[in-house]
Structure formats: C-alpha cells, structure tokens
Design a protein around this motif. Structure first.
Motif, PDB file in Angstrom:
ATOM      1  N   GLY A  15      -1.148   7.958 -28.711  1.00 11.99           N
ATOM      2  CA  GLY A  15      -1.837   6.537 -30.623  1.00 11.99           C
ATOM      3  C   GLY A  15      -1.751   7.309 -31.029  1.00 11.99           C
ATOM      4  O   GLY A  15      -0.944   7.328 -32.543  1.00 11.99           O
ATOM      5  N   GLY A  16      -2.219   9.451 -31.057  1.00  5.93           N
ATOM      6  CA  GLY A  16      -2.443  10.098 -32.387  1.00  5.93           C
ATOM      7  C   GLY A  16      -1.037  10.919 -32.655  1.00  5.93           C
ATOM      8  O   GLY A  16      -0.578  11.218 -34.049  1.00  5.93           O
ATOM      9  N   VAL A 161      -8.504   6.939 -36.019  1.00  6.37           N
ATOM     10  CA  VAL A 161      -9.493   7.111 -34.127  1.00  6.37           C
ATOM     11  C   VAL A 161      -8.364   6.164 -33.471  1.00  6.37           C
ATOM     12  O   VAL A 161      -8.063   5.766 -33.324  1.00  6.37           O
ATOM     13  CB  VAL A 161     -10.408   5.935 -34.207  1.00  6.37           C
ATOM     14  CG1 VAL A 161     -10.927   6.160 -32.656  1.00  6.37           C
ATOM     15  CG2 VAL A 161     -11.522   7.059 -35.377  1.00  6.37           C
ATOM     16  N   CYS A 162      -8.120   8.014 -32.897  1.00  4.54           N
ATOM     17  CA  CYS A 162      -6.657   7.865 -31.759  1.00  4.54           C
ATOM     18  C   CYS A 162      -7.415   8.500 -30.148  1.00  4.54           C
ATOM     19  O   CYS A 162      -7.122   9.103 -29.618  1.00  4.54           O
ATOM     20  CB  CYS A 162      -6.216   8.082 -32.392  1.00  4.54           C
ATOM     21  SG  CYS A 162      -4.911   7.598 -33.359  1.00  4.54           S
ATOM     22  N   VAL A 163      -8.531   7.931 -29.958  1.00  2.00           N
ATOM     23  CA  VAL A 163      -8.575   8.435 -28.441  1.00  2.00           C
ATOM     24  C   VAL A 163      -8.724   7.665 -27.547  1.00  2.00           C
ATOM     25  O   VAL A 163      -9.251   8.692 -26.317  1.00  2.00           O
ATOM     26  CB  VAL A 163     -10.762   9.130 -28.462  1.00  2.00           C
ATOM     27  CG1 VAL A 163     -11.127   9.361 -29.731  1.00  2.00           C
ATOM     28  CG2 VAL A 163     -11.370   7.587 -29.063  1.00  2.00           C
ATOM     29  N   GLY A 164      -8.144   7.250 -27.448  1.00  2.00           N
ATOM     30  CA  GLY A 164      -7.717   5.778 -26.531  1.00  2.00           C
ATOM     31  C   GLY A 164      -9.147   5.492 -25.587  1.00  2.00           C
ATOM     32  O   GLY A 164      -9.842   5.729 -25.947  1.00  2.00           O
ATOM     33  N   ASN A 165      -8.995   4.890 -25.016  1.00  4.45           N
ATOM     34  CA  ASN A 165      -9.524   3.552 -23.648  1.00  4.45           C
ATOM     35  C   ASN A 165      -9.630   3.746 -22.299  1.00  4.45           C
ATOM     36  O   ASN A 165     -10.008   3.438 -21.758  1.00  4.45           O
ATOM     37  CB  ASN A 165      -9.455   2.243 -24.241  1.00  4.45           C
ATOM     38  CG  ASN A 165     -10.324   1.225 -23.210  1.00  4.45           C
ATOM     39  OD1 ASN A 165     -11.465   1.447 -23.765  1.00  4.45           O
ATOM     40  ND2 ASN A 165      -9.357  -0.136 -22.869  1.00  4.45           N
ATOM     41  N   SER A 316      -9.601   3.975 -39.741  1.00  7.41           N
ATOM     42  CA  SER A 316      -9.457   2.976 -39.043  1.00  7.41           C
ATOM     43  C   SER A 316      -9.095   3.028 -37.504  1.00  7.41           C
ATOM     44  O   SER A 316      -9.461   4.428 -37.099  1.00  7.41           O
ATOM     45  CB  SER A 316      -6.942   2.476 -39.645  1.00  7.41           C
ATOM     46  OG  SER A 316      -6.724   4.159 -39.657  1.00  7.41           O
ATOM     47  N   PHE A 317      -8.474   2.628 -36.743  1.00  8.36           N
ATOM     48  CA  PHE A 317      -8.373   2.341 -34.911  1.00  8.36           C
ATOM     49  C   PHE A 317      -6.691   2.386 -34.639  1.00  8.36           C
ATOM     50  O   PHE A 317      -6.529   0.995 -35.152  1.00  8.36           O
ATOM     51  CB  PHE A 317      -9.609   1.730 -34.148  1.00  8.36           C
ATOM     52  CG  PHE A 317     -11.150   2.274 -34.944  1.00  8.36           C
ATOM     53  CD1 PHE A 317     -11.445   2.678 -33.887  1.00  8.36           C
ATOM     54  CD2 PHE A 317     -11.267   1.119 -36.765  1.00  8.36           C
ATOM     55  CE1 PHE A 317     -12.560   2.569 -34.025  1.00  8.36           C
ATOM     56  CE2 PHE A 317     -12.770   1.831 -36.566  1.00  8.36           C
ATOM     57  CZ  PHE A 317     -13.690   2.586 -35.469  1.00  8.36           C
ATOM     58  N   ILE A 318      -6.866   2.933 -33.589  1.00  4.10           N
ATOM     59  CA  ILE A 318      -5.154   3.150 -33.379  1.00  4.10           C
ATOM     60  C   ILE A 318      -5.098   2.845 -31.935  1.00  4.10           C
ATOM     61  O   ILE A 318      -6.027   3.060 -31.518  1.00  4.10           O
ATOM     62  CB  ILE A 318      -4.470   4.261 -33.089  1.00  4.10           C
ATOM     63  CG1 ILE A 318      -3.872   4.200 -34.888  1.00  4.10           C
ATOM     64  CG2 ILE A 318      -3.193   3.741 -32.302  1.00  4.10           C
ATOM     65  CD1 ILE A 318      -2.887   3.111 -35.714  1.00  4.10           C
ATOM     66  N   GLY A 319      -4.828   1.551 -31.379  1.00  2.00           N
ATOM     67  CA  GLY A 319      -5.041   1.977 -29.580  1.00  2.00           C
ATOM     68  C   GLY A 319      -5.954   1.270 -29.225  1.00  2.00           C
ATOM     69  O   GLY A 319      -5.885   0.872 -28.360  1.00  2.00           O
ATOM     70  N   LEU A 320      -6.725  -0.765 -29.928  1.00  2.00           N
ATOM     71  CA  LEU A 320      -7.141  -1.061 -29.263  1.00  2.00           C
ATOM     72  C   LEU A 320      -7.094  -1.622 -28.508  1.00  2.00           C
ATOM     73  O   LEU A 320      -7.895  -2.049 -27.068  1.00  2.00           O
ATOM     74  CB  LEU A 320      -8.925  -1.713 -30.204  1.00  2.00           C
ATOM     75  CG  LEU A 320      -9.260  -0.114 -31.232  1.00  2.00           C
ATOM     76  CD1 LEU A 320     -10.533  -1.305 -31.624  1.00  2.00           C
ATOM     77  CD2 LEU A 320     -10.462   1.177 -29.930  1.00  2.00           C
ATOM     78  N   PRO A 328       5.151   0.416 -28.792  1.00  2.00           N
ATOM     79  CA  PRO A 328       5.755   0.033 -30.161  1.00  2.00           C
ATOM     80  C   PRO A 328       3.750  -0.712 -30.553  1.00  2.00           C
ATOM     81  O   PRO A 328       4.348  -1.010 -32.227  1.00  2.00           O
ATOM     82  CB  PRO A 328       6.442  -1.378 -29.205  1.00  2.00           C
ATOM     83  CG  PRO A 328       6.779  -0.103 -27.391  1.00  2.00           C
ATOM     84  CD  PRO A 328       5.668   0.100 -27.709  1.00  2.00           C
ATOM     85  N   ILE A 329       3.071  -0.859 -30.230  1.00  2.00           N
ATOM     86  CA  ILE A 329       1.946  -1.270 -30.618  1.00  2.00           C
ATOM     87  C   ILE A 329       1.894  -0.334 -31.701  1.00  2.00           C
ATOM     88  O   ILE A 329       1.051  -0.898 -32.949  1.00  2.00           O
ATOM     89  CB  ILE A 329       0.938  -1.907 -30.308  1.00  2.00           C
ATOM     90  CG1 ILE A 329       1.572  -3.281 -29.570  1.00  2.00           C
ATOM     91  CG2 ILE A 329      -0.479  -2.788 -30.658  1.00  2.00           C
ATOM     92  CD1 ILE A 329       0.135  -3.616 -29.071  1.00  2.00           C
ATOM     93  N   PHE A 330       1.238   1.071 -31.094  1.00  2.00           N
ATOM     94  CA  PHE A 330       0.838   2.274 -32.538  1.00  2.00           C
ATOM     95  C   PHE A 330       1.504   2.309 -33.130  1.00  2.00           C
ATOM     96  O   PHE A 330       0.814   2.553 -34.335  1.00  2.00           O
ATOM     97  CB  PHE A 330       0.808   3.549 -31.120  1.00  2.00           C
ATOM     98  CG  PHE A 330       0.022   3.396 -29.801  1.00  2.00           C
ATOM     99  CD1 PHE A 330      -1.152   2.874 -29.987  1.00  2.00           C
ATOM    100  CD2 PHE A 330       0.114   4.456 -28.928  1.00  2.00           C
ATOM    101  CE1 PHE A 330      -1.678   2.565 -28.428  1.00  2.00           C
ATOM    102  CE2 PHE A 330      -0.553   4.128 -27.778  1.00  2.00           C
ATOM    103  CZ  PHE A 330      -1.444   3.303 -27.562  1.00  2.00           C
TER     104      PHE A 330
END
Length: 442
Positions: A15-16, A161-165, A316-320, A328-330
């Motif tokens: 994501g980052g 924020v791209c810290v993953g899940n 903003s948040f990426i990858g939730l 592709p969503i990222f």
C-alpha cells in the motif's frame, strides 16, 4: 491549478509503495516511513515468531509478517498487479512463474515495482513512526524513532496511513480459557506444521489461512478439529478435503482437564488451539482526539473506507478493505487521495460525507452485516473499484478482472486442494494479457 503537498506515507508495504508512486506522479513531495530494513511489509517472510505465540502480550517481541513458509497467493497473479505494471512471470534466478506464486515472488514483484518507479529513494528505513497528530493551521506533526535510537519529528501537509492489517492478532474469546492447560497459537505465529506433529489440534476459523493451514496439518497432526460458524459446518463437513479433520460449530467452553466443548455438545481432548481468527486494525501512533476510532474492527467514521470527514484531506487510509484484490484497490485509492490533495478532485462537504457514512452503516444493519465486517468487500469489490475509477477519472474496472475474480472464487470452493495448480480459463487469461500488452514495462 494543482497544488503540491508534503505528504507522509506510513509504511513501505504494498500500500505504501503504490501510494508513494501515485502521490509522486501527482507532483507531491513524499516521505515514506518504514520501521524495517526493506520494503515489502507483510510480504517479507521471517522464520521467527513472537515471544507470545498468541500475540496478546503488549510487551512481546513483535514480528510484522504473518507469512507461513509455504504460503502461495490465493488469487491469480494476473489480478494482483497494478494496472500499468502487471504481475506477469519474469525471468531470473529464484523467480516463480506459477499463476498462484509463492510469497517470495510477490516480494520480488514489489521490489521490481519500487525500482521501476524510483520509490526507494523516498523511503526512510529503520524509522518507526511513534506519533502522528494534527498541528496548528492544518499541519501534521509526525514523530519518529531513528535508526540510532534518537527521536525526531517532521511537519507535513497530510498523512497517509498504509500500515497493513496483518500484524495485530484477533483472538477468539473462549470461556474457561484461563484454566485450560493446553497450548494456544495464533496463525500470525504459524510458520510450518512440524511443531504440531502428533498433536490433537483445534483450529478456529476456516477462511483463507484456516484452509491452508488445516491442509498442511493433514498427516502431521494426530487429529484436526475445525471450529467455524454454524452456517458453514454442515456444508464443509461434506466437502472436506482433509482426511483426518472433523468440522464443528464454534467452541462453547474449555476445561481444566484439557477438554474442549463445542456448541453442539461434542467434547474432545486437545493439545493445541490454533486461532485462525484474523487481525485487528491497529494504529497506536495515530492521535485524532477521538475523531477516528476503531470499534469492533470498524475504523470510522470513514468516507468510502479512506477519508475521515472531519480531518479530510489531511488524513487518509489505504488498504482497509478486505476480501478484495489489494494492489488494484491501493492504486485507485491512492490516485483519489493524490488528486484530492492537489485539488484536481473535489471531495463532498464534511456534512455530505458524514451523511454518506451514516447511510452506509444503516445499510449494513439492514443486511445483517456485523460491525467487524464493515470493511469487507467480497462481491461488492467491482462496484467499489468502479466508483473509485469514476471519481478519479480512471478507466473502469475491466470486465475480465470482474469475471476472473468471480470465477476463481467459485472454482476455489469446489477445489480447495487443487485450485492453485489446475485452474485454467484461457479466454479470461487471453483478455488479461491483451490488456497487459498496452504497457511498455517488461
């Protein structure tokens, strides 16, 4: 006129990296903070496990990656890459050309992507963000621990924020567990089947990791008992590909004599409970004065899973979203963020975004979807991607991608053991590679 912003991207995982590229393309000045020594995030495999195998001790040694040694993708590579840099087989030592490649191949793809687009020079390695909060005049203060152990800070116009899940385990609540004498492990700390040899294992959860791990335990563990939600139990019991596995409803309780009692009254004596129960969204560094919260794994309020209305566009948040195709969503989310920050794309008003979030939550309630599944896309993924594409002025989610996503989901459930090696749909793959031929990156 477009505006250039100074943007902090937290995390140099998939994501980052994608966010850094999209933001840079838009003309923003990007700094990527990465606490580890290399890019890749959760795709960097480590054979080490945490000091607390269950992953609940706040003082445990922490390992970011949740990869098990044998992990292969559960989506075909053709679906996984960003649009203009497809994840196609590449020649070279230790490359994996399979349609469903191993985790090392995904990491190599991310490294190729970072090299192709010059992203490495934007990354500050061994730099852990410990605080990100709003300053005066709409600026964001980001404090971080440097490689030498010293603390420093920097000021930015925005934080992504791209810290993953996949690093903060979610653990099932089991009555009586404090007195149960057996071993507990979360799948975050599962690497291979050998530690479970000859043991009676109760595995909680039967989503992607649960399916893979239960298959690996087959022939190694003495017995495998899989506890999953009751709606799945009867169907899975008839479709099981695991010869020595039994399916049960969820655990009712456990006892001091080592027994496990399931909701249907079945009682077994077990050595290990293996939690394949997913992960929690976790942002310990983020300070929003209560504006953004994590409630039963719902991060909110967020407009379209990305912008908190009261703090947009600065945060903003990426990858939730999960049960989706990540990169592709990222790419689309990042393009949207980049365009909003440059004022190429306008956000609705704060009131309109909050109303949209409220309506979304109400729809989830009507559908009977619990709060912890707020960010689950599943079959809604193509609709979400098309909304992002329309908002960004990007090409729509291609029909072949939609059909491939649906087709592999159906085929997978009917062929859990073999789908990675025997799924063929020549028409869809021809359409994919015809699309890929438009791009020059090889």
């Amino acid at each position: 006129m477009q505006h250039s912003r100074r943007v902090a991207v937290i995390g140099a995982g998939a994501g980052g990296l994608v966010s850094a590229r999209e933001l840079s393309r838009e003309g923003h000045h990007v700094v990527v903070f990465e606490r580890n020594t290399q890019i890749g995030g959760t795709w960097v495999y480590s054979p080490e496990i945490e000091s607390d195998p269950l992953g609940i001790d706040p003082n445990r040694t922490r390992i970011h990656s949740s990869l098990y040694k044998s992990l292969r993708t559960n989506l075909p590579r053709e679906l996984m890459g960003v649009r203009d840099y497809p994840f196609v087989p590449r020649e070279g030592e230790d490359r994996d050309p399979r349609r469903f490649p191993c985790h090392r191949e995904v990491l190599k793809y991310l490294e190729d992507f970072a090299n192709e687009f010059g992203i490495r020079k934007l990354v500050r390695f061994r730099t852990e963000v410990v605080f990100a909060g709003l300053e005066k005049l709409g600026k964001w203060r980001v404090e971080f621990r440097c490689e030498n152990g010293d603390f420093d800070y920097d000021i930015f116009d925005a934080v992504v924020v791209c810290v993953g899940n996949f690093s903060e385990p979610h653990v099932a609540e089991i009555p009586g567990i404090d007195g149960w004498p057996g071993e507990q492990v979360h799948s975050h700390n599962y690497r291979d089947a050998e530690p479970f040899r000859g043991k009676v294992v109760v595995l909680i959860g039967y989503s992607f990791s649960g399916m893979d791990i239960s298959e690996e335990l087959n022939g190694v563990a003495k017995e495998i008992h899989i506890a999953c939600r009751s709606a799945k139990t009867e169907l899975l019991g008839t479709q099981s590909i695991i010869s020595n596995a039994s399916f049960h409803p969820m655990i009712k309780s456990v006892c001091e004599d080592g027994t496990v009692v399931f909701q249907d009254g079945c009682v077994i004596s077990a050595d290990v409970i293996l939690h394949c129960t997913g992960y929690k969204y976790h942002f310990p560094f983020l300070e929003t004065n209560g504006i953004v919260t994590v409630d039963d794994n719902r991060v909110g309020p967020l407009y379209q899973h990305v912008f908190p209305p009261a703090l947009a566009p600065g945060l903003s948040f990426i990858g939730l979203p999960f049960k989706a195709v990540p990169l592709p969503i990222f790419e689309l989310q990042s393009n949207w963020i980049a365009g909003v920050l440059s004022k190429r794309i306008a956000l609705p008003s704060k009131e309109e975004m909050l109303a949209d979030v409220k309506a979304f939550y109400e729809d989830l309630e009507v559908l009977g979807k619990p709060k912890h599944r707020t960010h689950e896309l599943g079959d809604d993924m193509p609709v979400y991607c098309n909304w992002l594409a329309t908002t960004c002025g990007c090409p729509a989610f291609e029909e072949w991608r939609k059909q491939m996503y649906i087709a592999i989901g159906i085929y997978k459930m009917a062929n859990l053991k073999t789908y990675r090696d025997d799924w063929q749909d020549d028409k869809l793959f021809c359409q994919a590679y015809e699309e890929f031929s438009k791009y020059t990156y090889k």
